[in-house]
Design an enzyme around this catalytic site. Structure first.
Site, PDB file in Angstrom:
ATOM      1  N   ASP A 221     -26.853  32.747 -29.169  1.00 21.06           N
ATOM      2  CA  ASP A 221     -26.559  34.187 -29.087  1.00 21.06           C
ATOM      3  C   ASP A 221     -27.817  34.997 -29.394  1.00 21.06           C
ATOM      4  O   ASP A 221     -28.146  35.966 -28.704  1.00 21.06           O
ATOM      5  CB  ASP A 221     -25.391  34.580 -30.012  1.00 21.06           C
ATOM      6  CG  ASP A 221     -25.501  34.024 -31.421  1.00 21.06           C
ATOM      7  OD1 ASP A 221     -26.377  33.173 -31.678  1.00 21.06           O
ATOM      8  OD2 ASP A 221     -24.711  34.448 -32.288  1.00 21.06           O
ATOM      9  N   ASP A 249     -30.029  32.302 -15.893  1.00 20.39           N
ATOM     10  CA  ASP A 249     -29.714  33.504 -15.108  1.00 20.39           C
ATOM     11  C   ASP A 249     -30.308  34.733 -15.788  1.00 20.39           C
ATOM     12  O   ASP A 249     -30.878  35.611 -15.142  1.00 20.39           O
ATOM     13  CB  ASP A 249     -28.189  33.712 -14.982  1.00 20.39           C
ATOM     14  CG  ASP A 249     -27.619  33.096 -13.718  1.00 20.39           C
ATOM     15  OD1 ASP A 249     -28.145  32.043 -13.291  1.00 20.39           O
ATOM     16  OD2 ASP A 249     -26.647  33.648 -13.162  1.00 20.39           O
TER      17      ASP A 249
HETATM   18  C1  IPM Z   1     -26.669  26.654 -11.346  1.00 25.14           C
HETATM   19  C2  IPM Z   1     -25.294  27.006 -10.835  1.00 25.14           C
HETATM   20  C3  IPM Z   1     -24.411  25.759 -10.940  1.00 25.14           C
HETATM   21  C4  IPM Z   1     -24.357  25.365 -12.404  1.00 25.14           C
HETATM   22  C5  IPM Z   1     -22.990  25.943 -10.350  1.00 25.14           C
HETATM   23  C6  IPM Z   1     -23.038  26.358  -8.907  1.00 25.14           C
HETATM   24  C7  IPM Z   1     -22.158  24.707 -10.544  1.00 25.14           C
HETATM   25  O1  IPM Z   1     -24.771  28.078 -11.558  1.00 25.14           O
HETATM   26  O2  IPM Z   1     -27.304  25.753 -10.763  1.00 25.14           O
HETATM   27  O3  IPM Z   1     -27.119  27.294 -12.300  1.00 25.14           O
HETATM   28  O4  IPM Z   1     -23.535  25.900 -13.147  1.00 25.14           O
HETATM   29  O5  IPM Z   1     -25.132  24.508 -12.801  1.00 25.14           O
HETATM   30 MG    MG Z   2     -26.139  28.977 -12.907  1.00 24.57          MG
END
Ligand code: IPM
Ligand code: MG
Length: 355
Positions: A221, A249
């Site tokens: 976190d 992300d």
């Molecule tokens: C990633 C994607 C994948 C994951 C999904 C599509 C299963 O989000 O490669 O980050 O969670 O690993």
């Molecule tokens: Mg992902």
């Protein structure tokens, strides 16, 4: 060199962006005297449509037989109704585990040309962002036991790790750090999770073999917060599968667009699977809008890690940089008023700057 590459375009924008990466790879091959053969492999939604399952034995065998795999993206709302074990994502997870790719490198680097696209303030961005998320990829809650109670009122997913699984990914993180700024941050939730405490123990032990590398620990976190407060403090972030999914992300967006970040999924030998970290963006599929750069940079990583072609990898990376400094922008990385190019033109501009 002769290279045998399995192409897994997948779903949504997958085919659009893989096509551009192939364009760039072909140029590299002709400029540097290599030969590349491609074999297309279905995985994800397209495989469900064709064969009823997200990954066939035959597809996995074809991927195994190649020297490396280049993947676009899988999934989309079209398959939303499909039950868990048959979802398109299972195709990707099946490739990762079936190929034994336990180590996922996700570098996040800010290009000065794109700093305006970053949602962070200039004062933060100018300190620089150059970090590497090292994500464990074949264990943890993604692959642990899961299920529902008989009455369907409860569901569970299990996060489970062995010392061996932790050690092998941690070693990759320390080795990567040796070639960078020599700092590893283990991101976990050791104040709550027993699996995280095993990570801390195991990684601390291993750290003794890498005395030049500084190791610190951070709860996930807090790491999520520090990433937007001061990303320059990070060099290598080492973490388990799901935390790595989430943080990568976040890290990507700091750089301006998720459309820019590549990833390499590796094991102990030179084999690897290379893919952008973004998804299949079905809403813009086939419209010549998607940013192919993450996939093109993934192809560069492929040349570097699977084929030890450093010069060729660097040629792709500098072609991308040069295209960016010349103002080549797909929609996702353009700021208001900037002229934009489509997927194909972006690929061609990069191709034209090689060799
Ligand atoms: C990633 C994607 C994948 C994951 C999904 C599509 C299963 O989000 O490669 O980050 O969670 O690993
Ligand atoms: Mg992902």
């Amino acid at each position: 060199m002769d290279m045998k590459i399995a192409l897994v375009p997948g779903d949504g924008i997958g085919p659009d962006i893989v096509r551009e990466a192939v364009r760039v790879l072909d140029r590299v091959a002709s400029a540097y005297g290599h030969s590349i053969s491609y074999e297309e492999v279905d995985a994800g939604g397209i495989s469900i449509d064709r064969y009823g399952i997200p990954l066939t034995e035959d597809a996995l065998e074809k991927a195994k037989a190649a020297d490396a795999v280049l993947l676009g993206a899988v999934g989309g709302p079209k398959w939303d109704g499909v039950p868990g074990p048959k979802r398109p994502e299972k195709g990707l997870l099946g490739l990762r585990s079936g190929l034994g790719l336990f180590c996922n490198f996700r570098p996040a680097v800010i290009y000065p040309e794109l700093s305006a696209a970053s949602p962070l303030k200039d004062s933060i961005i100018t300190r620089g962002v150059d970090l590497l998320v090292v994500r464990e990829l074949t264990g943890g809650i993604y692959f642990g036991e899961r299920g529902r109670s008989d009455d369907g009122e409860e569901a569970y997913d299990t996060m489970r790790y062995s010392r061996g699984e932790i050690r092998r990914i941690a070693a990759k993180a320390f080795e990567a750090a040796m070639g960078r700024r020599r700092k590893v941050t283990l991101v976990d939730k050791a104040n709550v999770l027993e699996s995280s405490r095993l990570w801390r123990e195991t990684v601390s032990e291993l750290a003794a073999s890498y005395p030049e590398v500084e190791l610190d620990f951070m709860y996930v976190d807090n790491a999520a917060m520090q990433l937007v407060r001061d990303p320059s403090r990070f060099d290598v972030l080492l973490t388990e599968n799901m935390f790595g999914d989430i943080l990568s992300d976040e890290a990507s967006m700091i750089t301006g667009s998720i459309g820019m970040l590549s990833s390499a999924s590796l094991r102990e030998d030179s084999f690897g699977m290379y893919e952008p970290i973004h998804g299949s963006a079905p809403d813009i599929a086939g419209k010549d809008i998607a940013n192919p750069i993450a996939t093109i940079l993934s192809a560069a990583s492929m040349l570097r890690y699977s084929f030890s072609l450093e010069k060729e990898a660097a040629a792709i990376e500098s072609a991308v940089k040069s295209a960016l400094s010349d103002g080549i922008r797909t929609r996702d990385i353009a700021v208001e008023g900037e002229k934009t190019v489509g997927t194909v033109e972006c690929g061609r501009e990069i191709e034209g700057r090689i060799g």
